[in-house]
Design a protein around this motif. Structure first.
Motif, PDB file in Angstrom:
ATOM      1  N   GLN A   6       5.817  72.125   3.331  1.00  0.00           N
ATOM      2  CA  GLN A   6       5.545  72.775   4.616  1.00  0.00           C
ATOM      3  C   GLN A   6       6.764  73.556   5.087  1.00  0.00           C
ATOM      4  N   LEU A   7       7.947  72.999   4.904  1.00  0.00           N
ATOM      5  CA  LEU A   7       9.176  73.683   5.294  1.00  0.00           C
ATOM      6  C   LEU A   7       9.373  74.953   4.473  1.00  0.00           C
ATOM      7  N   ARG A   8       9.146  74.836   3.159  1.00  0.00           N
ATOM      8  CA  ARG A   8       9.272  76.003   2.285  1.00  0.00           C
ATOM      9  C   ARG A   8       8.256  77.078   2.687  1.00  0.00           C
ATOM     10  N   ASP A   9       7.053  76.647   3.029  1.00  0.00           N
ATOM     11  CA  ASP A   9       6.010  77.582   3.457  1.00  0.00           C
ATOM     12  C   ASP A   9       6.432  78.279   4.751  1.00  0.00           C
ATOM     13  N   THR A  10       7.017  77.537   5.675  1.00  0.00           N
ATOM     14  CA  THR A  10       7.490  78.123   6.940  1.00  0.00           C
ATOM     15  C   THR A  10       8.592  79.147   6.667  1.00  0.00           C
ATOM     16  N   ASP A  11       9.513  78.812   5.761  1.00  0.00           N
ATOM     17  CA  ASP A  11      10.579  79.753   5.401  1.00  0.00           C
ATOM     18  C   ASP A  11      10.002  81.020   4.759  1.00  0.00           C
ATOM     19  N   SER A  12       9.004  80.862   3.904  1.00  0.00           N
ATOM     20  CA  SER A  12       8.383  82.029   3.260  1.00  0.00           C
ATOM     21  C   SER A  12       7.716  82.922   4.301  1.00  0.00           C
ATOM     22  N   ILE A  13       7.080  82.322   5.277  1.00  0.00           N
ATOM     23  CA  ILE A  13       6.422  83.101   6.337  1.00  0.00           C
ATOM     24  C   ILE A  13       7.471  83.874   7.142  1.00  0.00           C
ATOM     25  N   ARG A  14       8.563  83.247   7.503  1.00  0.00           N
ATOM     26  CA  ARG A  14       9.637  83.928   8.246  1.00  0.00           C
ATOM     27  C   ARG A  14      10.202  85.102   7.443  1.00  0.00           C
ATOM     28  N   SER A  15      10.425  84.846   6.144  1.00  0.00           N
ATOM     29  CA  SER A  15      10.967  85.896   5.278  1.00  0.00           C
ATOM     30  C   SER A  15      10.009  87.075   5.207  1.00  0.00           C
ATOM     31  N   LEU A  16       8.717  86.802   5.077  1.00  0.00           N
ATOM     32  CA  LEU A  16       7.714  87.866   5.017  1.00  0.00           C
ATOM     33  C   LEU A  16       7.661  88.630   6.337  1.00  0.00           C
ATOM     34  N   GLU A  17       7.684  87.923   7.442  1.00  0.00           N
ATOM     35  CA  GLU A  17       7.657  88.583   8.756  1.00  0.00           C
ATOM     36  C   GLU A  17       8.892  89.463   8.943  1.00  0.00           C
ATOM     37  N   HIS A  18      10.042  88.988   8.516  1.00  0.00           N
ATOM     38  CA  HIS A  18      11.271  89.777   8.613  1.00  0.00           C
ATOM     39  C   HIS A  18      11.175  91.043   7.763  1.00  0.00           C
ATOM     40  N   MET A  19      10.620  90.895   6.537  1.00  0.00           N
ATOM     41  CA  MET A  19      10.489  92.034   5.647  1.00  0.00           C
ATOM     42  C   MET A  19       9.516  93.058   6.236  1.00  0.00           C
ATOM     43  N   LEU A  20       8.446  92.586   6.806  1.00  0.00           N
ATOM     44  CA  LEU A  20       7.470  93.506   7.397  1.00  0.00           C
ATOM     45  C   LEU A  20       8.048  94.217   8.609  1.00  0.00           C
ATOM     46  N   ALA A  21       8.834  93.498   9.385  1.00  0.00           N
ATOM     47  CA  ALA A  21       9.388  94.080  10.601  1.00  0.00           C
ATOM     48  C   ALA A  21      10.545  95.034  10.290  1.00  0.00           C
ATOM     49  N   THR A  22      11.395  94.707   9.359  1.00  0.00           N
ATOM     50  CA  THR A  22      12.608  95.502   9.133  1.00  0.00           C
ATOM     51  C   THR A  22      12.580  96.277   7.839  1.00  0.00           C
ATOM     52  N   GLY A  23      11.716  95.886   6.908  1.00  0.00           N
ATOM     53  CA  GLY A  23      11.681  96.536   5.615  1.00  0.00           C
ATOM     54  C   GLY A  23      12.719  95.994   4.661  1.00  0.00           C
ATOM     55  N   GLU A  24      13.476  94.987   5.097  1.00  0.00           N
ATOM     56  CA  GLU A  24      14.460  94.360   4.222  1.00  0.00           C
ATOM     57  C   GLU A  24      13.983  92.964   3.794  1.00  0.00           C
ATOM     58  N   ARG A  25      14.410  92.581   2.612  1.00  0.00           N
ATOM     59  CA  ARG A  25      14.112  91.225   2.145  1.00  0.00           C
ATOM     60  C   ARG A  25      15.161  90.274   2.692  1.00  0.00           C
ATOM     61  N   PHE A  26      14.669  89.105   3.077  1.00  0.00           N
ATOM     62  CA  PHE A  26      15.554  88.106   3.647  1.00  0.00           C
ATOM     63  C   PHE A  26      15.397  86.819   2.850  1.00  0.00           C
ATOM     64  N   PHE A  27      16.483  86.300   2.297  1.00  0.00           N
ATOM     65  CA  PHE A  27      16.452  85.063   1.516  1.00  0.00           C
ATOM     66  C   PHE A  27      17.124  83.956   2.268  1.00  0.00           C
ATOM     67  N   LEU A  28      16.495  82.825   2.247  1.00  0.00           N
ATOM     68  CA  LEU A  28      17.086  81.659   2.911  1.00  0.00           C
ATOM     69  C   LEU A  28      17.666  80.719   1.900  1.00  0.00           C
TER      70      LEU A  28
END
Length: 152
Positions: free
Chosen positions: A130-152
């Motif tokens: 669930q935590l990994r899924d939450t991190d993936s969702i945040r990363s996707l939202e960041h990429m959609l909003a900024t166009g950059e990939r974000f790795f945690l």
């Protein structure tokens, strides 16, 4: 074998015959050194003695022989050996059952412990996913909003 007139005697007519059979049976017991048998409660088995005398138990409980029977039981005594051995056997049987149930309980308790640990491990794994899924969702939202990939 009894004649048909003897088997049909009742009440006052049967009383002298009953007294003779009773006296003969008591004399036989005394000669052999026997005691009165007991029932499962440790009391005299009225029915067993009545059947030895070939009459119903009511003759010994309520009839003319009731007082004499009580006195003879007190005088001759009760055979309690059979009840003691029966109770020992019953106790041994119950102890064996208790031991078997204890073994089963121990096995089931061990199985429950193994399952508890398994549930604990799986719950931990679910939280990680669930935590990994939450991190993936945040990363996707960041990429959609900024166009950059974000790795945690």
């Amino acid at each position: 074998m009894k004649s048909s007139t003897e088997t049909k005697l009742k009440g006052a007519q049967a009383s002298p015959e009953n007294k003779k059979r009773y006296a003969a049976e008591v004399a036989k017991m005394e000669a052999l050194g026997e005691k009165f048998t007991t029932n499962q409660f440790g009391k005299v088995s009225v029915g067993a003695f009545a059947s030895r005398c070939e009459f119903s138990r009511s003759v010994l409980e309520n009839g003319a022989l009731a007082g004499q029977f009580t006195a003879d039981v007190a005088r001759i005594g009760l055979a309690t050996v059979d009840n003691l051995s029966r109770l020992r056997k019953k106790t041994d049987d119950k102890q064996k059952i208790a031991n078997d149930l204890q073994k089963q309980l121990n096995l089931k308790t061990a199985e429950v412990e193994v399952l508890r640990k398994k549930v604990e491990e799986l719950t931990k794994r679910v939280r990680e996913l669930q935590l990994r899924d939450t991190d993936s969702i945040r990363s996707l939202e960041h990429m959609l909003a900024t166009g950059e990939r974000f790795f945690l």
